[in-house]
Design a protein around this motif. Structure first.
Motif, PDB file in Angstrom:
ATOM      1  N   GLU A 211      26.727  39.020  72.432  1.00  0.00           N
ATOM      2  CA  GLU A 211      25.953  38.794  71.208  1.00  0.00           C
ATOM      3  C   GLU A 211      26.554  39.583  70.037  1.00  0.00           C
ATOM      4  OE1 GLU A 211      21.722  38.947  72.212  1.00  0.00           O
ATOM      5  OE2 GLU A 211      21.437  39.642  70.147  1.00  0.00           O
ATOM      6  N   TRP A 212      26.872  40.865  70.289  1.00  0.00           N
ATOM      7  CA  TRP A 212      27.464  41.693  69.231  1.00  0.00           C
ATOM      8  C   TRP A 212      28.759  41.068  68.723  1.00  0.00           C
ATOM      9  CZ3 TRP A 212      26.745  46.791  72.441  1.00  0.00           C
ATOM     10  CH2 TRP A 212      25.509  47.366  72.135  1.00  0.00           C
ATOM     11  N   GLN A 215      28.171  37.912  66.688  1.00  0.00           N
ATOM     12  CA  GLN A 215      27.552  38.142  65.374  1.00  0.00           C
ATOM     13  C   GLN A 215      28.598  38.418  64.296  1.00  0.00           C
ATOM     14  OE1 GLN A 215      24.837  41.310  66.236  1.00  0.00           O
ATOM     15  NE2 GLN A 215      23.197  39.918  66.851  1.00  0.00           N
ATOM     16  N   GLU A 217      29.858  41.046  63.210  1.00  0.00           N
ATOM     17  CA  GLU A 217      29.459  42.098  62.288  1.00  0.00           C
ATOM     18  C   GLU A 217      30.304  43.360  62.463  1.00  0.00           C
ATOM     19  OE1 GLU A 217      25.175  43.976  61.491  1.00  0.00           O
ATOM     20  OE2 GLU A 217      25.181  41.848  62.052  1.00  0.00           O
TER      21      GLU A 217
END
Ligand SMILES: Nc1ncnc2c1ncn2[C@@H]1O[C@H](COP(=O)(O)OP(=O)(O)OP(=O)(O)O)[C@@H](O)[C@H]1O
Ligand SMILES: CC(C)(CO)[C@@H](O)C(=O)[O-]
Ligand code: BAL
Length: 304
Positions: A211-212, A215, A217
């Motif tokens: 997920e990280w 993302q 980000e």
């Protein structure tokens, strides 16, 4: 269903099948079968005319302080499972049959064997590549089926087959998990009640890493740090490694990189020790990550 223990008999069976124009599917294992192995058997039965399952706990791939002697074994149960899954042959040679002479020949895929499990288990993948090469020569399969739970092993076998022009197609199949996410493994049997309760944290953390990364980000280096901190805080467990690498090249990406959708094929892979028991798990992240996991829900498998 046949149980074959001799190399010459196995070869003769395969030669005969090939002469009849049948395709041979091959599932190499170390036995103590679970749903992960069954999924490989079922892929082979679906995709080929005749399936061979091998059961061989290969001494060559165990280090001196590893669990060769206590590795779980239950041939009778394995044979029953293989039969009900539709295998035609269980090839179960003795160590003496496989290694009658001192071994002077090693198959090595150095570019993919030094990192991840290769760093903690020196020589392990030489043992794997050597025995799989021998098994391919003995069983002469058209297709061989490997699980993505052992993703580094699958990458090594694919490279070996490519580099040595072996005439076998390698099929990799999704990781089968318990309903709480723990990857099925013969070694799960070693876990205490407390360790078994903690072990699903491996997969939960891997899902978080995916997920990280997706993302877009944080750069990979920061994600790695957060992930390792999380695994180091696990109860009754010791982190062996946690890495994000390109897959299947297993090269380290630039740690300052963030994922760009559709551009990367990465693997997040970890190994954790629960006392004497070492468990591994991984997820693929990026363009190659479709349906790489199967979760057992009361007997019904779902792909996610
Ligand atoms: N959970 C799983 N899902 C899919 N394939 C699996 C799974 N576990 C093992 N396999 C595959 O089964 C084949 C035989 O593996 P092996 O007999 O070593 O089983 P294992 O459960 O991984 O055992 P270990 O506990 O020694 O790691 C390998 O190709 C392996 O990747
Ligand atoms: C491929 C294999 C059967 C070779 O011994 C083993 O490494 C395994 O079970 O994954
Ligand atoms: N599935 C990998 C075999 C081993 O751990 O030796």
């Amino acid at each position: 269903m046949n149980i074959i223990r001799e190399v010459s008999a196995m070869r003769a069976w395969s030669r005969q099948k090939r002469a009849e124009g049948k395709t041979i599917g091959f599932v190499p294992t170390m036995g103590y079968l679970h749903e992960g192995h069954k999924s490989l058997l079922s892929a082979s039965v679906q995709e080929t005319d005749a399936t061979v399952l091998s059961i061989f706990v290969n001494p060559l791939q165990f280090g001196p302080n590893e669990d060769l002697d206590r590795y779980p074994r239950d041939e009778e149960r394995d044979v029953a499972i293989a039969k009900s899954a539709g295998a035609e042959v269980v090839f179960a040679p003795t160590v003496e049959e496989m290694y009658p002479n001192e071994m002077y020949t090693t198959v090595r895929v150095p570019a993919l064997s030094a990192m991840l499990c290769g760093a903690s288990r020196p020589g392990h993948f030489d043992g794997v590549a050597t025995v799989v090469s021998k098994l391919f020569h003995i069983v002469q399969p058209h297709q061989a089926f490997f699980g993505l739970k052992d993703a580094q092993q699958a990458a090594i076998i694919e490279k070996m087959v490519q580099d040595l022009n072996m005439d076998v197609r390698i099929r990799t199949c999704p990781t089968v998990r318990e309903s709480d996410g723990l990857a099925m493994s013969s070694r799960n049997k070693y876990l205490s009640v407390e360790e078994r309760a903690t072990a699903p944290e491996l997969y939960r953390s891997l899902e978080q890493v995916r997920e990280w990364v997706e993302q877009e980000e944080w750069p990979i280096g920061e994600i790695l740090q957060k992930w390792r901190d999380r695994l180091q805080n696990m109860e009754c467990a010791e982190l062996d490694y946690a890495e994000i690498l390109d897959y299947p090249s297993l090269q380290q990406p630039d740690l300052n990189l963030k994922m760009k959708k559709g551009q990367h094929r990465w693997i997040a892979a970890c190994a954790v020790r629960f006392g004497q028991t070492r468990l591994i798990d991984n997820v693929l992240i990026g363009t190659h990550a479709k349906a790489e996991t199967v979760r057992q829900t009361g007997g019904n498998a779902i792909c996610i």
